[in-house]
Design an enzyme around this catalytic site. Sequence first.
Site, mmCIF file in Angstrom:
data_model
loop_
_atom_site.group_PDB
_atom_site.id
_atom_site.type_symbol
_atom_site.label_atom_id
_atom_site.label_comp_id
_atom_site.label_asym_id
_atom_site.label_seq_id
_atom_site.Cartn_x
_atom_site.Cartn_y
_atom_site.Cartn_z
ATOM 1 N N SER A 180 7.107 -29.769 4.548
ATOM 2 C CA SER A 180 8.340 -29.815 3.783
ATOM 3 C C SER A 180 8.544 -28.527 2.976
ATOM 4 O O SER A 180 8.567 -27.448 3.554
ATOM 5 C CB SER A 180 8.286 -31.067 2.898
ATOM 6 O OG SER A 180 9.456 -31.241 2.176
ATOM 7 N N ASP A 326 13.994 -37.562 10.724
ATOM 8 C CA ASP A 326 13.786 -36.887 9.432
ATOM 9 C C ASP A 326 15.138 -36.507 8.827
ATOM 10 O O ASP A 326 15.902 -35.749 9.414
ATOM 11 C CB ASP A 326 12.931 -35.639 9.656
ATOM 12 C CG ASP A 326 12.433 -35.026 8.366
ATOM 13 O OD1 ASP A 326 13.048 -35.275 7.302
ATOM 14 O OD2 ASP A 326 11.433 -34.302 8.414
ATOM 15 N N HIS A 359 10.308 -37.945 7.660
ATOM 16 C CA HIS A 359 9.707 -36.881 6.850
ATOM 17 C C HIS A 359 8.248 -37.132 6.444
ATOM 18 O O HIS A 359 7.436 -36.211 6.450
ATOM 19 C CB HIS A 359 10.562 -36.673 5.601
ATOM 20 C CG HIS A 359 10.432 -35.300 5.010
ATOM 21 N ND1 HIS A 359 10.874 -34.159 5.653
ATOM 22 C CD2 HIS A 359 9.906 -34.878 3.838
ATOM 23 C CE1 HIS A 359 10.632 -33.113 4.900
ATOM 24 N NE2 HIS A 359 10.046 -33.512 3.788
#
Length: 383
Positions: A180, A326, A359
């Site tokens: 991320s 995601d 995610h």
Amino acid sequence: MANTVFTLFSLVLICITATQGRKTLHLNHELLTSNPVFGDDVHGICKTMVETLGYTCEEHKVTTKDGYILSLQRMPTGRSGQKADKPPVLLQHGIFSDASTWLVNSPDESLGFILADNGYDVWFANVRGTKYSNGHTSLNPNDQGYWDWSWDELAGYDLPAFVQYVYNYTGQKMHYAGHSLGTLMALAAFSQGQVLNMLRSAALLCPIAHMNQITSLLTKFAADTFIANDLYWLRIHEFNPNGPMTLVTGPNCCLNSSITDVSSEPTATKNLIHLSQMIRTGKIAKYDYGDEGENMQHYGQPDPPLYDMTTIPKEFPLFLTYGGQDMLSDVKDVQHLLNDLQDHNANKLVVLFKEDYAHLDFVRAVNANQMIYDPIMSFYRVN
Ligand SMILES: *[C@@H]1O[C@H](CO)[C@@H](O)[C@H](O)[C@H]1NC(C)=O
Ligand SMILES: *[C@@H]1O[C@H](CO)[C@@H](O)[C@H](O)[C@H]1NC(C)=O
């Protein structure tokens, strides 16, 4: 109608979390004053998450050029107790988290333990503002100035400090893995030619670079209405997330539902403003002070300088993995990044798409060991 209700709900949620952010500030203050031993290792990652499972773990500290005192943990051996025979790997967590990201599942399911058991010398970074990296040479988290940063500083100061420290300590170039925001930190640094000389390769899980297509309603709503800016003017400089994270991350397919006590870490409100600027403008640029004069002061030009992903050296080994579910690292945005990298040497770029992953699956799915970590280790072995 449903949308309006949802929007109102989000607004309330953001206000609540903002208030909680304030409380945390006081809490931090109390913790700091009642416990003058900075960095209290007894309650740290090593003692609470690694040694309890029979692994060796070391706590380290590094000071950035702008004075932040950051912690790193190291696992120099796997469960066999045998010293690592492979290069160091530096693991960089994403926003609202810390090194525990890589350690929450069982040792056979968490990338941190898996790398150590496979002979890597594993290092875990914790960025400024997280609870194990809340020191500074002259500021403390109660000071407004402490929170005056965005991911520009994470890429420009924290990442170079971590990499330089591990390089100095081990005398070896390392592999990198970021999740991320930990991918944006790396991509931004790489595009400026930073840290590459100390890295062997980088694995990017849920790459974040372009952010125009973001599908996360909560995030997009906050960006569109510039909520983060309001928080800033309300003088709430620290933002603490607590809420239904799937609204932000997408529907994670494969988390272990019995593991729920994963801590959320605060970040600077300025960091959220910076991210919301990316969502609104579609540009990967430095923080925009919103005023030509102020931008001039900081950058010597009226607009914030851009980070150009096409300048990342074509021979640098990159592994990109992203998920079809995601909502933060949106498929179209990742494809935009891959387009920037279209001239990258084909044998130095590995791309792994996982349709059912969102995610958090990339760091916490119970099958990520086979789906994601085995391919990453294969990539490390040849780079
Ligand atoms: C790394 O070593 C160099 C040379 O000894 C030193 O100047 C620098 O401060 C060190 N940096 C870190 C982060 O340890
Ligand atoms: C989920 O976590 C629990 C508690 O740590 C563990 O006992 C169990 O084996 C895990 N399940 C899976 C599928 O990994």
